[in-house]
Design a protein around this motif. Sequence first.
Motif, mmCIF file in Angstrom:
data_model
loop_
_atom_site.group_PDB
_atom_site.id
_atom_site.type_symbol
_atom_site.label_atom_id
_atom_site.label_comp_id
_atom_site.label_asym_id
_atom_site.label_seq_id
_atom_site.Cartn_x
_atom_site.Cartn_y
_atom_site.Cartn_z
ATOM 1 N N ALA A 1 10.384 119.483 -9.228
ATOM 2 C CA ALA A 1 9.299 118.342 -10.388
ATOM 3 C C ALA A 1 10.347 117.689 -11.026
ATOM 4 O O ALA A 1 9.349 116.548 -11.474
ATOM 5 N N GLN A 2 11.369 117.794 -11.121
ATOM 6 C CA GLN A 2 11.848 116.565 -12.763
ATOM 7 C C GLN A 2 12.511 115.482 -11.294
ATOM 8 O O GLN A 2 12.222 114.012 -11.406
ATOM 9 N N LEU A 3 12.484 115.989 -9.886
ATOM 10 C CA LEU A 3 12.787 114.350 -8.289
ATOM 11 C C LEU A 3 11.490 114.135 -8.354
ATOM 12 O O LEU A 3 11.654 112.747 -8.324
ATOM 13 N N ALA A 4 10.764 115.462 -8.764
ATOM 14 C CA ALA A 4 8.930 113.944 -8.032
ATOM 15 C C ALA A 4 8.357 113.126 -9.410
ATOM 16 O O ALA A 4 8.576 111.585 -9.177
ATOM 17 N N TRP A 5 8.900 113.406 -10.899
ATOM 18 C CA TRP A 5 8.622 112.571 -11.798
ATOM 19 C C TRP A 5 9.142 111.863 -11.494
ATOM 20 O O TRP A 5 8.648 110.487 -11.809
ATOM 21 N N TYR A 6 10.541 111.385 -11.211
ATOM 22 C CA TYR A 6 11.511 110.414 -11.434
ATOM 23 C C TYR A 6 11.502 109.812 -9.900
ATOM 24 O O TYR A 6 11.639 108.168 -9.637
ATOM 25 N N GLY A 7 10.481 109.772 -8.816
ATOM 26 C CA GLY A 7 10.662 109.141 -7.962
ATOM 27 C C GLY A 7 11.319 109.133 -6.969
ATOM 28 O O GLY A 7 11.782 108.785 -5.790
ATOM 29 N N LEU A 8 12.516 110.469 -6.901
ATOM 30 C CA LEU A 8 13.926 110.188 -6.730
ATOM 31 C C LEU A 8 13.387 110.743 -4.785
ATOM 32 O O LEU A 8 12.827 111.864 -4.678
ATOM 33 N N PRO A 9 14.243 110.316 -4.026
ATOM 34 C CA PRO A 9 14.022 110.850 -2.777
ATOM 35 C C PRO A 9 14.432 111.569 -3.053
ATOM 36 O O PRO A 9 15.857 112.303 -3.191
ATOM 37 N N PHE A 10 14.044 112.998 -1.580
ATOM 38 C CA PHE A 10 14.758 114.222 -1.848
ATOM 39 C C PHE A 10 14.096 114.892 -0.599
ATOM 40 O O PHE A 10 12.789 115.012 0.002
#
Length: 215
Positions: A17-26
Amino acid sequence: MYKLYAHTGWGSALTEAQLAWYGLPFETEEVGNLFRSKAARERLTKINPLAQLPTLVLPDGRIMTESVAITFHFADSAPAGRSLVPASPGAERDAFLRWLVFLVTNIYPTFTIGDDTSRWISGDGPRKELQEAMEAYRERLWRMVEPAASDEGPWFLGARFSALDIYISVMTRWTPKRAWFAANAPKLHAIALRGDTVPELAPVWQRNYAPPAAA
Ligand SMILES: N[C@@H](CCC(=O)N[C@@H](CS)C(=O)NCC(=O)O)C(=O)O
């Protein structure tokens, strides 16, 4: 690119959820149920000796574990105004630190002990007793969190959306689950429901919690 070892609905959702919130590629790699599959546990042990989720591989190949450490890792390079961690010293940050650490050091271990009691003791009777004790203790702990949530809302800290709200959205899906929170911790329940509707997190909730499609 980050790589997140994950199992749907488990603690990896906190990081996803945090990766998605920050828009980080994963990308995610599904590890399977660590309690049911010895092979899944052995595979993950090679990357994280504790074989727990979340386990995150950073873009440079280093491994991060411990969801709170990962939360701060992301916050360190978050764009201004977007951080999930209040940075300014003061009451808001203190409340954030206190309750985030409370969730992870007090409530999370009740799952470590209670999820598979055969790891610690033998015998159906004692195992059941330990599981029930962990569940009762967990409910007691959640009742301590409830009064700390902002009365005005909409989030745990009040106006500010933070990682605490993501933890609450995810952890209230675990036993004792949402119906218990609705009856016993209404502020946390309301935060969880609101967290479910954050647009940036929609794909994460969908991947982790969508009911399986009918066959
Ligand atoms: N302190 C860890 C706890 C992680 C944790 O307990 N994760 C659970 C999944 S929700 C797990 O991997 N359990 C497997 C085990 O305990 O062996 C964190 O905050 O990241």
